[in-house]
Design a protein around this motif. Structure first.
Motif, PDB file in Angstrom:
ATOM      1  N   PHE A  74       5.673   9.616 -13.991  1.00  0.00           N
ATOM      2  CA  PHE A  74       4.910   8.320 -13.861  1.00  0.00           C
ATOM      3  C   PHE A  74       5.050   7.664 -15.344  1.00  0.00           C
ATOM      4  CE2 PHE A  74       3.213  11.641 -10.886  1.00  0.00           C
ATOM      5  CZ  PHE A  74       2.573  10.749  -9.815  1.00  0.00           C
ATOM      6  N   LEU A  75       6.088   6.720 -15.081  1.00  0.00           N
ATOM      7  CA  LEU A  75       6.404   5.990 -16.231  1.00  0.00           C
ATOM      8  C   LEU A  75       5.733   4.645 -16.048  1.00  0.00           C
ATOM      9  CD1 LEU A  75      10.110   6.737 -16.344  1.00  0.00           C
ATOM     10  CD2 LEU A  75       8.429   7.727 -17.844  1.00  0.00           C
ATOM     11  N   PHE A  76       5.128   4.069 -15.279  1.00  0.00           N
ATOM     12  CA  PHE A  76       4.520   2.843 -15.200  1.00  0.00           C
ATOM     13  C   PHE A  76       3.060   2.874 -15.225  1.00  0.00           C
ATOM     14  CE2 PHE A  76       8.779   2.998 -13.336  1.00  0.00           C
ATOM     15  CZ  PHE A  76       9.379   1.827 -13.866  1.00  0.00           C
ATOM     16  N   TYR A  77       2.458   1.673 -15.570  1.00  0.00           N
ATOM     17  CA  TYR A  77       1.116   1.542 -15.646  1.00  0.00           C
ATOM     18  C   TYR A  77       0.821   0.646 -14.228  1.00  0.00           C
ATOM     19  CZ  TYR A  77       0.345   3.346 -20.267  1.00  0.00           C
ATOM     20  OH  TYR A  77       0.203   4.093 -21.404  1.00  0.00           O
ATOM     21  N   GLU A  78      -0.211   0.946 -13.679  1.00  0.00           N
ATOM     22  CA  GLU A  78      -0.500   0.006 -12.330  1.00  0.00           C
ATOM     23  C   GLU A  78      -0.651  -1.282 -12.715  1.00  0.00           C
ATOM     24  OE1 GLU A  78      -5.275   0.792 -11.855  1.00  0.00           O
ATOM     25  OE2 GLU A  78      -4.076   1.929 -10.590  1.00  0.00           O
ATOM     26  N   GLN A 113      12.329  -1.795 -18.435  1.00  0.00           N
ATOM     27  CA  GLN A 113      12.733  -1.858 -17.151  1.00  0.00           C
ATOM     28  C   GLN A 113      13.122  -3.156 -16.810  1.00  0.00           C
ATOM     29  OE1 GLN A 113      12.759   1.308 -15.831  1.00  0.00           O
ATOM     30  NE2 GLN A 113      13.821   0.705 -14.216  1.00  0.00           N
ATOM     31  N   ARG A 114      12.300  -4.265 -17.082  1.00  0.00           N
ATOM     32  CA  ARG A 114      12.636  -5.559 -16.394  1.00  0.00           C
ATOM     33  C   ARG A 114      11.650  -6.379 -16.936  1.00  0.00           C
ATOM     34  NH1 ARG A 114       9.223  -5.077 -10.677  1.00  0.00           N
ATOM     35  NH2 ARG A 114       7.219  -4.134 -11.674  1.00  0.00           N
ATOM     36  N   GLN A 115      11.903  -7.895 -16.563  1.00  0.00           N
ATOM     37  CA  GLN A 115      10.985  -9.027 -17.201  1.00  0.00           C
ATOM     38  C   GLN A 115      10.347  -9.347 -15.897  1.00  0.00           C
ATOM     39  OE1 GLN A 115      12.053 -12.025 -20.362  1.00  0.00           O
ATOM     40  NE2 GLN A 115      11.867 -13.164 -18.607  1.00  0.00           N
ATOM     41  N   GLN A 116       8.898  -9.771 -16.147  1.00  0.00           N
ATOM     42  CA  GLN A 116       8.099 -10.498 -15.176  1.00  0.00           C
ATOM     43  C   GLN A 116       7.473 -11.742 -15.593  1.00  0.00           C
ATOM     44  OE1 GLN A 116       5.431  -7.387 -12.707  1.00  0.00           O
ATOM     45  NE2 GLN A 116       5.976  -6.388 -14.531  1.00  0.00           N
ATOM     46  N   GLU A 117       7.182 -12.614 -14.877  1.00  0.00           N
ATOM     47  CA  GLU A 117       6.664 -13.784 -15.054  1.00  0.00           C
ATOM     48  C   GLU A 117       5.438 -14.282 -14.118  1.00  0.00           C
ATOM     49  OE1 GLU A 117       9.701 -16.726 -14.585  1.00  0.00           O
ATOM     50  OE2 GLU A 117      10.702 -16.222 -16.607  1.00  0.00           O
ATOM     51  N   ALA A 163       1.786  -6.420 -12.672  1.00  0.00           N
ATOM     52  CA  ALA A 163       1.558  -5.043 -12.078  1.00  0.00           C
ATOM     53  C   ALA A 163       2.840  -4.132 -12.303  1.00  0.00           C
ATOM     54  CB  ALA A 163       1.977  -5.366 -10.472  1.00  0.00           C
ATOM     55  N   LEU A 164       2.568  -2.792 -12.324  1.00  0.00           N
ATOM     56  CA  LEU A 164       3.851  -2.116 -12.643  1.00  0.00           C
ATOM     57  C   LEU A 164       4.440  -2.264 -13.905  1.00  0.00           C
ATOM     58  CD1 LEU A 164       3.625  -1.816  -9.315  1.00  0.00           C
ATOM     59  CD2 LEU A 164       5.128  -0.086  -9.648  1.00  0.00           C
ATOM     60  N   VAL A 165       3.894  -1.969 -15.013  1.00  0.00           N
ATOM     61  CA  VAL A 165       4.471  -2.187 -16.358  1.00  0.00           C
ATOM     62  C   VAL A 165       4.723  -0.999 -17.032  1.00  0.00           C
ATOM     63  CG1 VAL A 165       4.337  -3.006 -18.689  1.00  0.00           C
ATOM     64  CG2 VAL A 165       3.020  -4.457 -16.663  1.00  0.00           C
ATOM     65  N   ARG A 166       6.219  -0.806 -17.567  1.00  0.00           N
ATOM     66  CA  ARG A 166       6.705   0.671 -18.025  1.00  0.00           C
ATOM     67  C   ARG A 166       6.036   0.633 -19.392  1.00  0.00           C
ATOM     68  NH1 ARG A 166      10.262   3.698 -20.186  1.00  0.00           N
ATOM     69  NH2 ARG A 166      11.740   4.990 -18.906  1.00  0.00           N
ATOM     70  N   LYS A 209       5.247  -8.445 -29.918  1.00  0.00           N
ATOM     71  CA  LYS A 209       5.556  -7.196 -29.208  1.00  0.00           C
ATOM     72  C   LYS A 209       4.233  -6.267 -29.360  1.00  0.00           C
ATOM     73  CE  LYS A 209      10.507  -6.810 -30.124  1.00  0.00           C
ATOM     74  NZ  LYS A 209      11.501  -6.008 -30.828  1.00  0.00           N
ATOM     75  N   PHE A 210       4.398  -5.433 -28.445  1.00  0.00           N
ATOM     76  CA  PHE A 210       3.116  -4.377 -28.112  1.00  0.00           C
ATOM     77  C   PHE A 210       3.837  -2.957 -27.793  1.00  0.00           C
ATOM     78  CE2 PHE A 210       1.256  -8.571 -27.504  1.00  0.00           C
ATOM     79  CZ  PHE A 210      -0.057  -8.484 -28.023  1.00  0.00           C
ATOM     80  N   VAL A 211       3.284  -1.959 -28.255  1.00  0.00           N
ATOM     81  CA  VAL A 211       3.639  -0.741 -27.820  1.00  0.00           C
ATOM     82  C   VAL A 211       2.561  -0.212 -26.914  1.00  0.00           C
ATOM     83  CG1 VAL A 211       4.184   1.670 -28.397  1.00  0.00           C
ATOM     84  CG2 VAL A 211       5.126  -0.311 -29.822  1.00  0.00           C
ATOM     85  N   LEU A 212       2.363   0.107 -25.630  1.00  0.00           N
ATOM     86  CA  LEU A 212       1.619   0.594 -24.896  1.00  0.00           C
ATOM     87  C   LEU A 212       1.672   2.363 -25.150  1.00  0.00           C
ATOM     88  CD1 LEU A 212       2.195  -1.204 -21.553  1.00  0.00           C
ATOM     89  CD2 LEU A 212       0.743  -1.707 -23.497  1.00  0.00           C
TER      90      LEU A 212
END
Length: 411
Positions: free
Chosen positions: A97-101, A125-129, A143-146, A169-172
């Motif tokens: 379970f590597l992704f937050y919803e 994993q990827r970039q979203q806009e 949605a679905l942020v690693r 930059k942030f660290v979840l």
């Protein structure tokens, strides 16, 4: 000629889930862009997401989907496991379970949120806009942020002004977020010299006060002269025409900037239009979309964000020496230099796993840097579910799989 009845049956896997909590499962291609609606148990639909608890009967598709997505709404996390890995070991582990919803990004100017713009969120994993609108009050949802390090960047505009803000930059944190909406929140303060939320009238008043350095003198002060009444717009010839001309120039500049910006992101625009049901014609053959501009590099140190309601996770504990931890909890410390992995090696030996080749892979450690490479094995080597073809540097929390033998990298 009649085929045997079993030849037409789909292959079925009995997949074990981590616990008895209800989860939503569905087939997908890679990491999904959005979460599905929660299914109705009373009216299941063929091919749609379903609820599952401790086990799930998975029918492998003939084509299309290549991964199984498992969403745990109680913890707000999602696992995306390749079907190839499930064939070798039909289990979905907690570490998958590597992704937050979802994660919310909130932008704030000096005088409030910006009215519009475009926000980018890039994880490992990827970039979203996502587009920012006045109704969003400075917030956009991804949605679905690693888990791990993420970077927020983009462009905002308001009242005829546009600003490309520097990446942040942030660290979840690795712990699961709370179930409440908006618990995963990243706040970005915009370091701008103007108030993006200020009205044009206020901006003009500031400019007028800066352009007239002569202090006003009270009327009853000795020697003060009677000041002339201020001019009205009707008494200032050409004033309204000049204001309209400036407004047209600003509007044309914004339109040109928007067209240029969207033309560099044709694939992203096409995807959004198709999601809204708009049919987009294909470009003529031989015409290719221009390459995306390079992303600006951040210069500041990452900031650790603790999500509300989160509990510390074991994966976040630092260790003195890089190591691999198996699904059963056995740890293998990685020494300096090259370590071979396989059934018949002197390094990391996995003798009882038939999917592992005799000389399967190599792990090379140079100080804190650890690199894994496949040695042409039969069943391959994957990092976070992606099959590798060259050297891949490992980061804490990565999942490494040699055939069906799965390990978690800590370092």
């Amino acid at each position: 000629m009649l085929l045997p009845a079993g030849a037409l049956a789909q292959e079925t896997l009995d997949v074990a889930l981590p616990d008895d909590q209800p989860k939503v499962v569905w087939l997908c291609e890679g990491v999904p862009n959005t979460l599905p609606d929660k299914p109705d148990p009373a009216a299941p639909k063929p091919g749609a997401p379903v609820w599952a608890t401790s086990r799930y009967k998975l029918q492998l598709p003939d084509k299309g989907a290549d991964s199984l997505a498992v969403w745990d709404p109680a913890k707000g996390v999602v696992a995306v496991v390749p079907l190839a890995a499930l064939k070798a070991s039909p289990k979905v582990l907690e570490e998958d379970f590597l992704f937050y919803e979802g994660v919310t990004v909130r932008l704030l100017g000096r005088n409030g949120p910006p009215a519009s713009g475009l926000v980018r969120l890039k994880d490992r994993q990827r970039q979203q806009e996502a587009l920012l609108s006045p109704a969003g009050n400075g917030e956009v949802r991804f949605a679905l942020v690693r888990k791990g390090e993420v970077t927020v960047s983009g462009m905002v505009s308001s009242n005829g002004k546009s600003y490309e803000f520097a990446p942040k930059k942030f660290v979840l944190d690795a712990a699961a977020p709370a179930q409440t909406e908006g618990a995963s929140l990243l706040a970005v303060a915009l370091p701008v010299d103007v108030d993006l939320a200020a009205s044009p009238t206020q901006e003009r008043a500031k400019e007028d006060s800066r352009s007239d350095p002569t202090p006003s003198r009270p009327r009853n002060e000795p020697g003060a002269t009677k000041s002339a009444p201020p001019e009205t717009p009707a008494e200032r010839p050409g004033g309204s025409l000049w204001g309209a001309l400036v407004g047209l120039i600003v509007a044309a500049a914004l339109v040109g900037l928007g067209i240029r910006y969207l033309s560099q992101r044709r694939d992203w625009v096409r995807e959004r239009l198709e999601q809204m049901g708009v049919q987009v014609p294909e470009a003529p053959s031989g015409q290719q979309a221009p390459p995306k501009p390079p992303q600006p590099q951040a210069t500041e140190q990452p900031q650790t964000i603790r999500l509300e309601g989160a509990q510390p996770a074991a994966a976040a504990v630092a260790v003195d020496r890089p190591r691999l931890v198996s699904a059963q909890g056995a740890a293998f410390d990685l020494p300096e230099g090259v370590t071979e992995v396989g059934r018949e090696v002197a390094g990391l030996a996995i003798p009882d796993e038939p999917t592992v080749s005799r000389r399967h892979a190599q792990i090379e450690r140079s100080g804190p840097r650890v690199v894994v490479r496949d040695l042409g094995s039969t069943n391959g080597t994957t990092v976070n579910g992606v099959k590798i073809t060259g050297d891949v540097e490992l980061r804490p929390g990565d999942t490494v799989q040699f055939g069906a033998a799965r390990y978690r990298f800590e370092g």
